[in-house]
Design a protein around this motif. Structure first.
Motif, mmCIF file in Angstrom:
data_model
loop_
_atom_site.group_PDB
_atom_site.id
_atom_site.type_symbol
_atom_site.label_atom_id
_atom_site.label_comp_id
_atom_site.label_asym_id
_atom_site.label_seq_id
_atom_site.Cartn_x
_atom_site.Cartn_y
_atom_site.Cartn_z
ATOM 1 N N ASP A 95 0.836 -1.205 0.000
ATOM 2 C CA ASP A 95 0.000 0.000 0.000
ATOM 3 C C ASP A 95 0.871 1.254 0.000
ATOM 4 O OD1 ASP A 95 -2.444 -1.374 0.121
ATOM 5 O OD2 ASP A 95 -2.487 -1.343 2.308
ATOM 6 N N MET B 122 1.284 4.118 -2.928
ATOM 7 C CA MET B 122 1.027 5.534 -2.655
ATOM 8 C C MET B 122 2.239 6.376 -3.022
ATOM 9 S SD MET B 122 -1.296 5.776 0.797
ATOM 10 C CE MET B 122 -0.146 4.926 1.834
ATOM 11 N N GLN B 123 3.438 5.907 -2.692
ATOM 12 C CA GLN B 123 4.653 6.645 -3.024
ATOM 13 C C GLN B 123 4.834 6.759 -4.539
ATOM 14 O OE1 GLN B 123 6.602 8.222 -0.583
ATOM 15 N NE2 GLN B 123 7.202 9.250 -2.459
ATOM 16 N N GLU C 282 2.392 6.833 -6.723
ATOM 17 C CA GLU C 282 1.420 7.829 -7.185
ATOM 18 C C GLU C 282 1.896 9.241 -6.873
ATOM 19 O OE1 GLU C 282 -3.210 9.242 -6.681
ATOM 20 O OE2 GLU C 282 -2.695 7.191 -6.093
ATOM 21 N N ARG D 236 -4.565 15.740 -3.565
ATOM 22 C CA ARG D 236 -4.301 14.305 -3.555
ATOM 23 C C ARG D 236 -2.879 14.017 -3.058
ATOM 24 N NH1 ARG D 236 -6.500 9.191 -3.228
ATOM 25 N NH2 ARG D 236 -5.240 7.737 -4.414
ATOM 26 N N LEU E 289 -2.092 11.714 0.252
ATOM 27 C CA LEU E 289 -1.236 10.522 0.224
ATOM 28 C C LEU E 289 -0.045 10.672 1.169
ATOM 29 C CD1 LEU E 289 -1.300 9.804 -3.608
ATOM 30 C CD2 LEU E 289 -2.420 8.470 -1.809
ATOM 31 N N LEU F 45 -7.515 1.132 1.995
ATOM 32 C CA LEU F 45 -7.052 1.847 0.812
ATOM 33 C C LEU F 45 -7.403 1.135 -0.493
ATOM 34 C CD1 LEU F 45 -5.479 4.455 0.332
ATOM 35 C CD2 LEU F 45 -3.409 3.110 0.294
ATOM 36 N N ILE G 211 -5.124 1.327 -5.653
ATOM 37 C CA ILE G 211 -5.564 2.015 -4.452
ATOM 38 C C ILE G 211 -6.723 2.925 -4.836
ATOM 39 C CG2 ILE G 211 -3.358 1.849 -3.249
ATOM 40 C CD1 ILE G 211 -2.750 4.699 -4.044
#
Length: 167
Positions: free
Chosen positions: A9, A13-14, A16, A60, A64, A108, A164
């Motif tokens: 997860d 996220m990193q 994105e 966003r 994150l 998520l 996610i």
């Protein structure tokens, strides 16, 4: 408060964040500058849309980064015969009289339309740690509940194929 997330997860996220900062942000800034050149800003619809897109991107990124900063990293390990994180569970919903296949995931990655439910949802909480043949009561609050029977457990793993959620 923190969110319980897996290493995958956090990695997704990193990735994105990196995409939004390195590729999307410069593109959106360019669009704002181009739209600004169209003239009167008070009646410039293109400018307003470009600013909104830029602001959504920045929002966003902040979301994150905050999720990563406050996350508690958990593992997806579970006993072989118990429902655990990322397992696919076949249940019989007694109130509806039908069988359903659900996958327990982190918050998520939940997507009810795809059968992926959060481990923190009432159903997810009721199923975690249970075995085939167990009858679980899903408490909806306010004195309402229903019963499901676990018919099968298919062990899953934390892979990067699941996207996610957007928010």
């Amino acid at each position: 408060m923190y969110d319980e997330l897996t290493e995958v997860d956090i990695q997704k996220m990193q990735e994105e964040i990196n995409y939004r900062v390195r590729e999307l942000r410069p593109q959106l800034i360019e669009e704002v500058q181009t739209a600004r050149a169209f003239g009167d800003l008070s009646e410039n619809f293109e400018y307003k849309c470009a600013k909104q897109a830029k602001n959504r991107n920045e929002s966003r990124i902040r979301y994150l980064e905050r999720m990563i900063r406050t996350a508690k990293v958990i593992s997806a390990d579970s006993k072989g015969d118990e429902v655990g994180l990322f397992d696919k569970v076949t249940v019989f919903h007694q109130l509806l009289g039908q069988e359903m296949k659900l996958q327990i995931v982190t918050t998520l990655r939940q997507d009810a339309l795809q059968g992926r439910i959060s481990k923190e949802s009432p159903v997810g909480q009721a199923l975690l740690g249970r075995r085939v043949g167990d009858r679980v009561t899903v408490d909806l609050g306010g004195g309402k509940s229903y019963v499901m029977e676990i018919r099968a457990i298919e062990k899953g793993s934390d892979d990067a194929s699941m996207d996610i959620s957007a928010y």
